[in-house]
Design an enzyme around this catalytic site. Structure first.
Site: not given
Length: 332
Positions: A90-92, A94-95
């Site tokens: 999951p990238c949230q 960093y996003s």
């Protein structure tokens, strides 16, 4: 001698076998489908979101298990004997679409991916994430883990619109080869990038039946109206109708709102390059998020095809062969 037999078996394994892969954090299957299209055999997948796993299992012959990453053991992964572990933690955290706060916990799943790969000790791994991970405090920790486990690492940021996808979506890929050289695959991945960005019309023609569409901006300082004669901006988990109070932005593709409509959920999946035969089910809210989280299929296929090209080039064959020739000389 015995080592000659080992060398031949290893070479045949790389050159002639369809590589097998396990997909961690599989979501609805964008990365899996792309690698499958490239020539990989996906043998198992895992995710902890039941809605995404249900969609995955409607579209693949192999199974996706509903499982938290911390409940997956290296021993269980090893039992499938995969050549590759692939996945997009999951990238949230960093996003740019998220809170960009690595203390929220999801960044730790990048480290969990690294832990599982290093403990399972597969020949290869591929990790996908947003390009902002390069500015994180988590990535250097993961890189250190991979290096300590003996992986040669290739890091590359790809613009999906240069890789067969009608979308300006930059994504980071980390490719690891056990015992390999750093950046060994970088040149072969970058050499085939398209000369120009792919537009929606390039990929889908007139499939949408409109020349203009609305994509809800993060702020009204940004434009919200786009043309199918340009790449789509990044498909996010948000899809809203045009507000009645919307004011034309100087950058909008048209000023005539009568020609503009928002895209449907399934049209956004097409921009993510899922085929029209791919079956989605669930609420609109869940589907928007699931589709927005997915790796574009064609971007994944691009990466997968170039990894296979690397494995099957005469140069890589000779380099791999030479390592075993040197070992034979050493032990003669």
């Amino acid at each position: 001698m015995q080592l000659s037999i080992i060398r031949r078996i290893c070479l045949e394994r790389i050159m002639n076998k369809m590589p097998t892969a396990i997909d961690l954090f599989c979501g609805c299957g964008g990365l899996s489908l792309g690698f499958q299209k490239a020539g990989f055999k996906i043998i198992r997948a895992f995710d902890n979101w039941d809605k995404a796993v249900a969609i995955y299992n409607k579209n693949f012959n192999h199974k996706a298990e509903l499982k938290d990453a911390y409940d997956i053991t290296p021993k269980y992964l090893k039992s499938f004997n995969p050549d590759f572990i692939i996945g997009g933690p999951p990238c949230q955290d960093y996003s740019s679409a998220g809170k960009q706060d690595e203390t929220l916990g999801r960044a730790n799943l990048t480290l969990r991916f690294a832990e599982l790969v290093c403990a399972a000790h597969t020949d290869w791994f591929v990790m996908e994430n947003v390009d902002r991970i390069l500015k994180s405090e988590t990535l250097p920790k993961a890189l250190k883990m991979f290096k300590n486990a003996g992986y040669g690492l290739t890091q590359v940021v790809l613009d999906a619109s240069l890789c067969g996808t009608p979308q300006k979506r930059k994504r980071f890929f980390l490719i690891g080869e056990l015992g390999g050289r750093d950046n060994a695959i970088k040149k072969i991945i970058l050499k085939d990038l398209a000369a120009k960005n792919m537009t929606i019309r390039d990929y889908l023609g007139r499939e949408f039946g409109t020349d203009y569409y609305y994509r809800h901006p993060r702020s009204y300082a940004r434009r919200g109206i786009f043309s199918i004669d340009e790449p789509s901006p990044t498909v996010r988990g948000v899809n809203r109708p045009i507000p009645k109070t919307y004011k034309i932005h100087p950058g909008d593709a048209t000023k005539d709102l009568s020609k503009v409509r928002p895209l449907t959920t399934l049209e956004r999946a097409r921009i993510q390059t899922f085929p029209p035969t791919f079956q989605f089910e669930g609420s609109k809210t869940d589907l928007e998020q699931i589709i927005g989280n997915a790796v574009p299929v064609e971007l994944a296929a691009y990466v997968g095809k170039h990894i296979l090209a690397y494995l099957n080039t005469p140069k890589s064959y000779k380099e791999f062969d030479m390592e075993y020739i040197q070992l034979e000389l050493k032990f003669d």
